[in-house]
Design a protein around this motif. Structure first.
Motif, PDB file in Angstrom:
ATOM      1  N   LEU A 180       0.815  -1.212   0.000  1.00 26.13           N
ATOM      2  CA  LEU A 180       0.000   0.000   0.000  1.00 26.13           C
ATOM      3  C   LEU A 180       0.850   1.263   0.000  1.00 26.13           C
ATOM      4  O   LEU A 180       1.774   1.403   0.797  1.00 26.13           O
ATOM      5  N   ARG A 181       0.519   2.168  -0.923  1.00 26.64           N
ATOM      6  CA  ARG A 181       1.077   3.517  -0.913  1.00 26.64           C
ATOM      7  C   ARG A 181      -0.018   4.422  -0.367  1.00 26.64           C
ATOM      8  O   ARG A 181      -0.912   4.848  -1.094  1.00 26.64           O
ATOM      9  N   ALA A 182       0.039   4.702   0.896  1.00 30.54           N
ATOM     10  CA  ALA A 182      -1.070   5.389   1.562  1.00 30.54           C
ATOM     11  C   ALA A 182      -1.185   6.840   1.119  1.00 30.54           C
ATOM     12  O   ALA A 182      -0.201   7.573   1.073  1.00 30.54           O
ATOM     13  N   THR A 183      -2.396   7.247   0.783  1.00 35.28           N
ATOM     14  CA  THR A 183      -2.714   8.650   0.523  1.00 35.28           C
ATOM     15  C   THR A 183      -3.332   9.248   1.782  1.00 35.28           C
ATOM     16  O   THR A 183      -3.583   8.544   2.759  1.00 35.28           O
ATOM     17  N   LYS A 184      -3.591  10.521   1.753  1.00 38.16           N
ATOM     18  CA  LYS A 184      -4.139  11.165   2.955  1.00 38.16           C
ATOM     19  C   LYS A 184      -5.546  10.684   3.274  1.00 38.16           C
ATOM     20  O   LYS A 184      -6.011  10.845   4.398  1.00 38.16           O
ATOM     21  N   TRP A 185      -6.217  10.073   2.290  1.00 40.14           N
ATOM     22  CA  TRP A 185      -7.585   9.606   2.520  1.00 40.14           C
ATOM     23  C   TRP A 185      -7.642   8.220   3.175  1.00 40.14           C
ATOM     24  O   TRP A 185      -8.654   7.845   3.720  1.00 40.14           O
ATOM     25  N   VAL A 186      -6.550   7.468   3.091  1.00 37.89           N
ATOM     26  CA  VAL A 186      -6.582   6.077   3.547  1.00 37.89           C
ATOM     27  C   VAL A 186      -6.904   5.967   5.033  1.00 37.89           C
ATOM     28  O   VAL A 186      -7.691   5.110   5.453  1.00 37.89           O
ATOM     29  N   PHE A 187      -6.312   6.823   5.853  1.00 44.34           N
ATOM     30  CA  PHE A 187      -6.525   6.726   7.294  1.00 44.34           C
ATOM     31  C   PHE A 187      -7.457   7.803   7.838  1.00 44.34           C
ATOM     32  O   PHE A 187      -7.572   7.967   9.053  1.00 44.34           O
ATOM     33  N   GLU A 188      -8.105   8.514   6.958  1.00 48.77           N
ATOM     34  CA  GLU A 188      -9.050   9.541   7.386  1.00 48.77           C
ATOM     35  C   GLU A 188     -10.237   8.885   8.093  1.00 48.77           C
ATOM     36  O   GLU A 188     -10.852   7.961   7.558  1.00 48.77           O
ATOM     37  N   ASP A 189     -10.529   9.336   9.314  1.00 47.68           N
ATOM     38  CA  ASP A 189     -11.669   8.804  10.072  1.00 47.68           C
ATOM     39  C   ASP A 189     -11.590   7.282  10.216  1.00 47.68           C
ATOM     40  O   ASP A 189     -12.580   6.574  10.149  1.00 47.68           O
ATOM     41  N   TYR A 190     -10.375   6.762  10.423  1.00 47.33           N
ATOM     42  CA  TYR A 190     -10.195   5.309  10.406  1.00 47.33           C
ATOM     43  C   TYR A 190     -10.933   4.541  11.507  1.00 47.33           C
ATOM     44  O   TYR A 190     -11.246   3.363  11.317  1.00 47.33           O
ATOM     45  N   PRO A 191     -11.285   5.143  12.662  1.00 43.06           N
ATOM     46  CA  PRO A 191     -12.038   4.348  13.640  1.00 43.06           C
ATOM     47  C   PRO A 191     -13.415   3.898  13.150  1.00 43.06           C
ATOM     48  O   PRO A 191     -13.992   2.959  13.698  1.00 43.06           O
ATOM     49  N   SER A 192     -13.919   4.558  12.107  1.00 43.93           N
ATOM     50  CA  SER A 192     -15.262   4.229  11.625  1.00 43.93           C
ATOM     51  C   SER A 192     -15.249   3.291  10.425  1.00 43.93           C
ATOM     52  O   SER A 192     -16.305   3.028   9.836  1.00 43.93           O
ATOM     53  N   ARG A 193     -14.076   2.760  10.061  1.00 41.79           N
ATOM     54  CA  ARG A 193     -13.967   1.927   8.863  1.00 41.79           C
ATOM     55  C   ARG A 193     -13.460   0.536   9.202  1.00 41.79           C
ATOM     56  O   ARG A 193     -12.812   0.316  10.226  1.00 41.79           O
ATOM     57  N   LEU A 194     -13.733  -0.392   8.286  1.00 46.22           N
ATOM     58  CA  LEU A 194     -13.185  -1.733   8.366  1.00 46.22           C
ATOM     59  C   LEU A 194     -12.027  -1.840   7.376  1.00 46.22           C
ATOM     60  O   LEU A 194     -12.180  -1.504   6.198  1.00 46.22           O
ATOM     61  N   TYR A 195     -10.882  -2.325   7.837  1.00 52.03           N
ATOM     62  CA  TYR A 195      -9.707  -2.485   6.989  1.00 52.03           C
ATOM     63  C   TYR A 195      -9.460  -3.976   6.753  1.00 52.03           C
ATOM     64  O   TYR A 195      -9.273  -4.748   7.706  1.00 52.03           O
ATOM     65  N   LEU A 196      -9.474  -4.372   5.476  1.00 55.51           N
ATOM     66  CA  LEU A 196      -9.294  -5.764   5.092  1.00 55.51           C
ATOM     67  C   LEU A 196      -7.953  -5.918   4.387  1.00 55.51           C
ATOM     68  O   LEU A 196      -7.714  -5.290   3.347  1.00 55.51           O
ATOM     69  N   LEU A 197      -7.081  -6.753   4.926  1.00 53.96           N
ATOM     70  CA  LEU A 197      -5.776  -7.008   4.340  1.00 53.96           C
ATOM     71  C   LEU A 197      -5.837  -8.260   3.463  1.00 53.96           C
ATOM     72  O   LEU A 197      -6.117  -9.355   3.953  1.00 53.96           O
ATOM     73  N   VAL A 198      -5.599  -8.079   2.164  1.00 50.63           N
ATOM     74  CA  VAL A 198      -5.495  -9.238   1.277  1.00 50.63           C
ATOM     75  C   VAL A 198      -4.017  -9.600   1.164  1.00 50.63           C
ATOM     76  O   VAL A 198      -3.164  -8.733   1.003  1.00 50.63           O
ATOM     77  N   GLU A 199      -3.718 -10.873   1.253  1.00 49.66           N
ATOM     78  CA  GLU A 199      -2.319 -11.308   1.246  1.00 49.66           C
ATOM     79  C   GLU A 199      -2.150 -12.613   0.481  1.00 49.66           C
ATOM     80  O   GLU A 199      -1.693 -13.612   1.035  1.00 49.66           O
ATOM     81  N   PRO A 200      -2.503 -12.619  -0.810  1.00 47.50           N
ATOM     82  CA  PRO A 200      -2.348 -13.844  -1.603  1.00 47.50           C
ATOM     83  C   PRO A 200      -0.902 -14.304  -1.698  1.00 47.50           C
ATOM     84  O   PRO A 200      -0.637 -15.499  -1.840  1.00 47.50           O
ATOM     85  N   GLY A 201       0.034 -13.371  -1.624  1.00 45.72           N
ATOM     86  CA  GLY A 201       1.439 -13.740  -1.691  1.00 45.72           C
ATOM     87  C   GLY A 201       1.899 -14.595  -0.524  1.00 45.72           C
ATOM     88  O   GLY A 201       2.955 -15.237  -0.594  1.00 45.72           O
ATOM     89  N   ARG A 202       1.122 -14.639   0.560  1.00 47.23           N
ATOM     90  CA  ARG A 202       1.458 -15.491   1.700  1.00 47.23           C
ATOM     91  C   ARG A 202       1.390 -16.963   1.314  1.00 47.23           C
ATOM     92  O   ARG A 202       1.948 -17.821   2.008  1.00 47.23           O
TER      93      ARG A 202
END
Length: 209
Positions: free
Chosen positions: A71-93
């Motif tokens: 991820l190359r985080a932009t300023k919007w990625v963590f904006e208001d983050y307590p109200s969002r669900l973050y899903l990590l996809v990791e097919p390379g695992r």
């Protein structure tokens, strides 16, 4: 994972879901309003949202962020983050990707790893990819669309910002945030484009270009 998605949606059984990829898009007030009117809005990796002083293009609302370790985080990625669900996809695992969290990840922000068994491999099968044996898998955007479609099969699905639907042979792509990169050799974007485009013929998926 479905119960977690329901908890972050405007209502437990969302009637409309939007997945917004990172293709640069021209201003379009109708597109932006359609995205923001959905009960559940997914955005992907280093996404952008409309700003108050700009013409509407992709809307402002975000319920779910689907990302990978690059991820190359932009300023919007963590904006208001307590109200969002973050899903990590990791097919390379399934192959070589290490289990590490970037140092810049907020210490008070959790995320939910997406199951390769339940999501990555069924999607790869639908795409005709031999992910179990080869280093090939879907893009994060297509994984987000697959999660949305399979989690809520009866909902109206809105897809926008997927450049490979119309340009399946590109070897690099520009992101809405202004950066660019090559299309990774692990991705078969022509197959992904065919899959997403086929959904639009079912009557439950709308492509907004």
């Amino acid at each position: 994972m479905v119960s977690m998605l329901q908890a972050y949606a405007d209502q437990p059984d969302p009637r409309s879901v939007a997945v917004v990829g990172n293709q640069p898009l021209e201003p379009d007030e109708r597109r932006a309003k359609t995205i923001d009117s959905c009960d559940l809005v997914f955005r992907v990796n280093g996404f952008v949202c409309d700003e108050p002083d700009t013409q509407p293009a992709v809307g402002t609302r975000t319920h779910v962020v689907v990302f990978n370790r690059a991820l190359r985080a932009t300023k919007w990625v963590f904006e208001d983050y307590p109200s969002r669900l973050y899903l990590l996809v990791e097919p390379g695992r399934l192959h070589w990707e290490p289990e590490n969290i970037p140092q810049w990840w907020p210490s008070d922000l959790g995320f939910l790893p997406v199951s390769n068994r339940e999501v990555t491999l069924p999607l790869s099968e639908a795409l005709g990819l031999s992910t179990r044996t080869d280093g090939t898998w879907a893009t994060t955007g297509t994984m987000a669309a697959w999660i949305a479609r399979t989690a809520f099969p009866d909902a109206d699905l809105v897809l926008s910002g997927f450049s490979f639907i119309d340009n399946p042979h590109q070897t690099s792509w520009q992101h809405a945030a202004g950066d660019s990169c090559i299309v990774g050799p692990e991705h078969q974007i022509a197959a992904e484009g065919r899959l997403l485009e086929s959904w639009s013929r079912t009557g439950k998926t709308t492509l907004l270009r």
